[in-house]
Design an enzyme around this catalytic site. Sequence first.
Site, PDB file in Angstrom:
ATOM      1  N   ALA A  11       0.816  -1.214   0.000  1.00  0.00           N
ATOM      2  CA  ALA A  11       0.000   0.000   0.000  1.00  0.00           C
ATOM      3  C   ALA A  11       0.852   1.267   0.000  1.00  0.00           C
ATOM      4  O   ALA A  11       0.328   2.365  -0.160  1.00  0.00           O
ATOM      5  CB  ALA A  11      -0.931   0.013   1.215  1.00  0.00           C
ATOM      6  N   CYS A  12       2.159   1.121   0.148  1.00  0.00           N
ATOM      7  CA  CYS A  12       3.076   2.270   0.242  1.00  0.00           C
ATOM      8  C   CYS A  12       3.746   2.525  -1.102  1.00  0.00           C
ATOM      9  O   CYS A  12       4.384   1.642  -1.664  1.00  0.00           O
ATOM     10  CB  CYS A  12       4.131   1.976   1.306  1.00  0.00           C
ATOM     11  SG  CYS A  12       5.482   3.165   1.366  1.00  0.00           S
ATOM     12  N   GLY A  13       3.614   3.743  -1.603  1.00  0.00           N
ATOM     13  CA  GLY A  13       4.217   4.106  -2.879  1.00  0.00           C
ATOM     14  C   GLY A  13       5.726   3.956  -2.883  1.00  0.00           C
ATOM     15  O   GLY A  13       6.306   3.464  -3.857  1.00  0.00           O
ATOM     16  N   ARG A  16       6.554   0.275  -3.096  1.00  0.00           N
ATOM     17  CA  ARG A  16       6.317  -0.225  -4.462  1.00  0.00           C
ATOM     18  C   ARG A  16       7.409   0.268  -5.409  1.00  0.00           C
ATOM     19  O   ARG A  16       7.891  -0.498  -6.256  1.00  0.00           O
ATOM     20  CB  ARG A  16       4.947   0.222  -4.975  1.00  0.00           C
ATOM     21  CG  ARG A  16       3.777  -0.469  -4.301  1.00  0.00           C
ATOM     22  CD  ARG A  16       2.454  -0.204  -5.012  1.00  0.00           C
ATOM     23  NE  ARG A  16       2.189   1.190  -5.288  1.00  0.00           N
ATOM     24  CZ  ARG A  16       1.549   2.027  -4.471  1.00  0.00           C
ATOM     25  NH1 ARG A  16       1.100   1.609  -3.300  1.00  0.00           N
ATOM     26  NH2 ARG A  16       1.329   3.279  -4.835  1.00  0.00           N
TER      27      ARG A  16
END
Length: 116
Positions: A11-13, A16
């Site tokens: 969920a963390c940019g 990712r």
Amino acid sequence: MSDCVIYHNPACGTSRNTLALLREKGIEPRVVEYLKVGWTEAQLKTLAARAGVPLRAFLRLRGTRAEALGLTGEGVSEATLAAAMAQEPILVERPIVEGPRGVALCRPAERVLDLI
């Protein structure tokens, strides 16, 4: 390369982006979704020691209960931090990467390049 591990929150940019950067460099790391599998206190202390930083450097403040739990003060021990972070994995900043050249909190994502 199997000697690379990313402790990942999908969920963390930044997490990712770090994973994508590793893959762009031809590295398929072992992906550990720490919010699902959790942490042990020993694991957290070992990662911080290998990164050469105090465990406090891995404490995530934004979007967590760190302040409400009293974890942000200067006098909080590493043992207290480790226990809280193991109990509530969201308290750990991400992504942490273990690579051939060490361990680091990869914020920004490009920090991972120092580890491979």
